[in-house]
Design a protein around this motif. Sequence first.
Motif, PDB file in Angstrom:
ATOM      1  N   PRO A   1     -12.306  -4.596  -1.716  1.00 52.42           N
ATOM      2  CA  PRO A   1     -10.987  -4.017  -1.446  1.00 52.42           C
ATOM      3  C   PRO A   1     -10.500  -4.413  -0.063  1.00 52.42           C
ATOM      4  O   PRO A   1     -11.288  -4.850   0.782  1.00 52.42           O
TER       5      PRO A   1
ATOM      6  N   ARG B   1       0.841  -1.196   0.000  1.00 52.68           N
ATOM      7  CA  ARG B   1       0.000   0.000   0.000  1.00 52.68           C
ATOM      8  C   ARG B   1       0.873   1.242   0.000  1.00 52.68           C
ATOM      9  O   ARG B   1       2.051   1.198   0.393  1.00 52.68           O
TER      10      ARG B   1
ATOM     11  N   ARG C   1     -10.384  -8.681   2.771  1.00 50.10           N
ATOM     12  CA  ARG C   1     -10.228  -8.386   1.348  1.00 50.10           C
ATOM     13  C   ARG C   1     -10.608  -9.589   0.510  1.00 50.10           C
ATOM     14  O   ARG C   1     -10.729 -10.711   1.007  1.00 50.10           O
TER      15      ARG C   1
ATOM     16  N   TYR D   1     -19.702   0.405  -3.199  1.00 52.37           N
ATOM     17  CA  TYR D   1     -19.692  -0.849  -2.447  1.00 52.37           C
ATOM     18  C   TYR D   1     -20.983  -0.959  -1.635  1.00 52.37           C
ATOM     19  O   TYR D   1     -20.993  -0.777  -0.413  1.00 52.37           O
TER      20      TYR D   1
ATOM     21  N   ASP E   1      -4.738  -4.914  -8.204  1.00 55.87           N
ATOM     22  CA  ASP E   1      -5.153  -3.608  -7.674  1.00 55.87           C
ATOM     23  C   ASP E   1      -6.579  -3.595  -7.145  1.00 55.87           C
ATOM     24  O   ASP E   1      -7.452  -2.919  -7.688  1.00 55.87           O
ATOM     25  N   PHE E   2      -6.824  -4.317  -6.061  1.00 57.15           N
ATOM     26  CA  PHE E   2      -8.135  -4.160  -5.429  1.00 57.15           C
ATOM     27  C   PHE E   2      -8.140  -2.965  -4.484  1.00 57.15           C
ATOM     28  O   PHE E   2      -9.197  -2.503  -4.059  1.00 57.15           O
ATOM     29  N   GLY E   3      -6.960  -2.452  -4.144  1.00 55.20           N
ATOM     30  CA  GLY E   3      -6.874  -1.245  -3.338  1.00 55.20           C
ATOM     31  C   GLY E   3      -7.109  -1.465  -1.858  1.00 55.20           C
ATOM     32  O   GLY E   3      -7.758  -2.421  -1.445  1.00 55.20           O
ATOM     33  N   TYR E   4      -6.560  -0.581  -1.063  1.00 52.83           N
ATOM     34  CA  TYR E   4      -6.856  -0.502   0.370  1.00 52.83           C
ATOM     35  C   TYR E   4      -7.962   0.524   0.576  1.00 52.83           C
ATOM     36  O   TYR E   4      -7.981   1.567  -0.082  1.00 52.83           O
ATOM     37  N   LEU E   5      -8.846   0.249   1.511  1.00 54.02           N
ATOM     38  CA  LEU E   5      -9.916   1.185   1.857  1.00 54.02           C
ATOM     39  C   LEU E   5      -9.929   1.368   3.372  1.00 54.02           C
ATOM     40  O   LEU E   5     -10.291   0.450   4.109  1.00 54.02           O
TER      41      LEU E   5
ATOM     42  N   THR F   1     -10.192  -3.774   3.184  1.00 56.34           N
ATOM     43  CA  THR F   1     -10.905  -2.819   4.022  1.00 56.34           C
ATOM     44  C   THR F   1     -10.309  -2.828   5.420  1.00 56.34           C
ATOM     45  O   THR F   1     -10.257  -3.866   6.082  1.00 56.34           O
TER      46      THR F   1
ATOM     47  N   GLY G   1      -2.552  -3.502  -3.214  1.00 55.89           N
ATOM     48  CA  GLY G   1      -3.214  -4.792  -3.241  1.00 55.89           C
ATOM     49  C   GLY G   1      -2.262  -5.934  -3.011  1.00 55.89           C
ATOM     50  O   GLY G   1      -1.212  -5.784  -2.382  1.00 55.89           O
TER      51      GLY G   1
ATOM     52  N   HIS H   1      -9.432   5.491  -0.293  1.00 52.37           N
ATOM     53  CA  HIS H   1      -9.247   4.301  -1.125  1.00 52.37           C
ATOM     54  C   HIS H   1      -8.058   4.491  -2.058  1.00 52.37           C
ATOM     55  O   HIS H   1      -7.936   5.526  -2.724  1.00 52.37           O
TER      56      HIS H   1
END
Length: 405
Positions: A260, A65, A271, A146, A104-108, A262, A165, A159
């Motif tokens: 993501p 991240r 995730r 979401y 790349d689901f990303g951090y949230l 989370t 990810g 996000h």
Amino acid sequence: MTRQVFAGAPKHSTYDVVIVGGAIMGSSVAWWLSRDPDFNGRILVIERDPSFAQCSTAHTNSCIRQQFSEPLNVQISQFTLEFIKDLRAQMGGDERVENLRVQDFGYLYLADTEQRAETLKTTQAMQCKLGASTRIMTRNDLADAYPFYNLDDIILGSHGAKDEGYWDGGALFDWFRRKAIEAGVEYLSGEVVGVQTSGARATSVTLADGTNIGCGQLVNAAGPRAAVFSKMAGLDVPIEPRKRFTWVVSAADPLDRPLPLTVDPSGIHFRQDGPETYMIGAASEDDVAVTPDDFHMDHSIWETHVWPHVATRIPQFEALKIVTEWAGHYAYNTLDQNAVLGPHPELENFFFINGFSGHGLQQAPAMGRGLTELITHGGYRSMDLSPFGYERIVTGTPFGERAVI
């Protein structure tokens, strides 16, 4: 890589650099040293468990991240992203090496108080100035993107839309070791039980079988055992093993879009893991130190703490089935949950690369490079990592990172 690369006895009686701990930090240092044209000494890596079954690297959730609150940590992750995406070139153009990518689901990060919301806004602005693709999402934004979240208590979220990810950290670890060995680094199966010193220098280490090995420089890459090894040299470092639990689950009612990573206000994170599975991570509620060989899975944590929070945040997760689960260790820095890097001020050739508190995998390339620069050139050349120095341990001055999971 298998056990046969580990020798049962050292080839030499003394080495220019002895690295205690062969997981990703020790192997990163070994590889960077082996490729530095200004370093031409002998390198020995001593590893107590050649299977690596109990090391933190083996139990990682392998994520990266850019959502940190300190610019230096953002820049470290950005270097790793460049490094792994261009791994073949970094490894000398070796056609066996594949470049790595991030899913790349990303951090949230979710904020449930005004203070947390303001912190996310401030850090998001800093991250974007450094080139990150972080975005602030209002409650309405979150509900649109979401719709499965229960957002009753949430004010906003932050996000990471790109380069955050999952990635194959195990492949990087394997290549650090393999290329270091091919460059002449020795890996020795053995347990260090003593450190000999003279004046302001460590002079040798003793193994459990009585073997004594001289050292020019000594590197502590012992992960959760960092404090145990430091004490052998008469040094203290505020690092202890703390358990982190992971569950991979399937849902009776799967989500209709990727989840993501989370970071919930409860401290639990979850995730997407595969097409039909999800990964959930948490600490115990008391989060105390454990012994380095304690990997007992406390099943009560799931029932009483983790699942209730997850099912509250995502009502569709009311019915989950555990597919697999495990416990691993953070090498937890009790001062500030960030790395200790560099020499001890009183034992000038004893170097730390410890205490990453869950950030280690994504920081290994930059930290290995930095420590190599200290050992070889006497100072940092690529990135100033001096804020992670041991001096802050002496003064009790924490590094200011707040985005710790």
